[in-house]
Design an enzyme around this catalytic site. Sequence first.
Site, PDB file in Angstrom:
ATOM      1  N   ASP A  44     -24.737  33.494 -32.734  1.00 38.11           N
ATOM      2  CA  ASP A  44     -23.437  33.856 -33.307  1.00 38.11           C
ATOM      3  C   ASP A  44     -22.541  32.635 -33.499  1.00 38.11           C
ATOM      4  OD1 ASP A  44     -23.078  33.411 -30.594  1.00 38.11           O
ATOM      5  OD2 ASP A  44     -22.649  35.491 -30.115  1.00 38.11           O
TER       6      ASP A  44
ATOM      7  N   ASN B 254     -18.860  43.662 -21.031  1.00 40.08           N
ATOM      8  CA  ASN B 254     -18.865  45.010 -21.621  1.00 40.08           C
ATOM      9  C   ASN B 254     -20.237  45.379 -22.184  1.00 40.08           C
ATOM     10  OD1 ASN B 254     -19.011  43.388 -23.874  1.00 40.08           O
ATOM     11  ND2 ASN B 254     -17.181  44.189 -24.884  1.00 40.08           N
TER      12      ASN B 254
ATOM     13  N   HIS C 252     -22.105  43.509 -24.238  1.00 36.55           N
ATOM     14  CA  HIS C 252     -22.459  42.994 -25.570  1.00 36.55           C
ATOM     15  C   HIS C 252     -23.565  41.951 -25.469  1.00 36.55           C
ATOM     16  CE1 HIS C 252     -19.128  39.699 -25.232  1.00 36.55           C
ATOM     17  NE2 HIS C 252     -20.268  39.047 -25.319  1.00 36.55           N
TER      18      HIS C 252
ATOM     19  N   GLU D  34     -20.927  44.203 -30.263  1.00 35.98           N
ATOM     20  CA  GLU D  34     -19.985  44.821 -29.328  1.00 35.98           C
ATOM     21  C   GLU D  34     -20.253  46.320 -29.184  1.00 35.98           C
ATOM     22  OE1 GLU D  34     -17.903  43.139 -27.581  1.00 35.98           O
ATOM     23  OE2 GLU D  34     -16.667  41.774 -28.745  1.00 35.98           O
TER      24      GLU D  34
END
Length: 249
Positions: free
Chosen positions: A76, A144, A146, A151
Amino acid sequence: MVKKQAIQWIVNQDTDVLNGIAAGIVFRVLVDILHPVIGFATGSTPVGLYQDLVQNSRANPKLLERWQHVIGFNLDEYVGLPENHPQSYHHYMWENIYQFLPVLPQHIYIPKVTGDLEVNCRTYDDTLANYGRQDLQILGIGKNGHIGFNEPAGNLVLNTHVTPLSEATRRANARFFDTMDEVPMRAITMGMGGILRAKRILLLAFGNEKREALLQAFSGTIGTECPASFLQLHANVTILTDQDMTAIF
Ligand code: GLP
């Protein structure tokens, strides 16, 4: 007790030991495969692994030479930061690993975040597809759940795409920026398909703050609200963690 999944867990309280094991797996790929395609992650977690790779490669000319043949793909990149920004993932990769190794810049791919972003995403997937798929994908995990910047959401995306960053992720990454306002709102990330197509996945999760995400991701259920849970469908995942995971074994 029967394990719930085919995942290989390597649990050790010493992250230096885990980094050493992870580096050993990367070196195996480097030595065994003529033109290894390696997927790289960023974030604070893999920094120790990258230091180990650099140190051991520079101590061993045969290993060092192999980096010329590596095809590197990053997961990313932030949209809105120039490549030379200290927090861009371009900068991170050259700063933490590439500058110390004889990689060929033309074999290093990091999502391009200038120009037409949609075209960049398609080009990224096409380029990766031309090489086949990653022989090894290094991954971290967000608090979380991801992976890359995939996400938690009602739907996950298969291919490389532009994604808004969740508030939770922006807050988690704010520690690298002077103010919260400077944390980018968007990123380009490899999609779930690009990650899951890798032949082998190495997930590093260090620190108590990652324990909940691991427990949720590898509990035996799968859902888009925890993108890492899809790794349970992959046949060759190794997780290296310093957290006690006996609750899910
Ligand atoms: C970042 C990256 C992920 C990384 C994760 C965890 O935002 N996009 O690839 O795995 O969040 O980062 P860290 O290792 O700093 O906790």
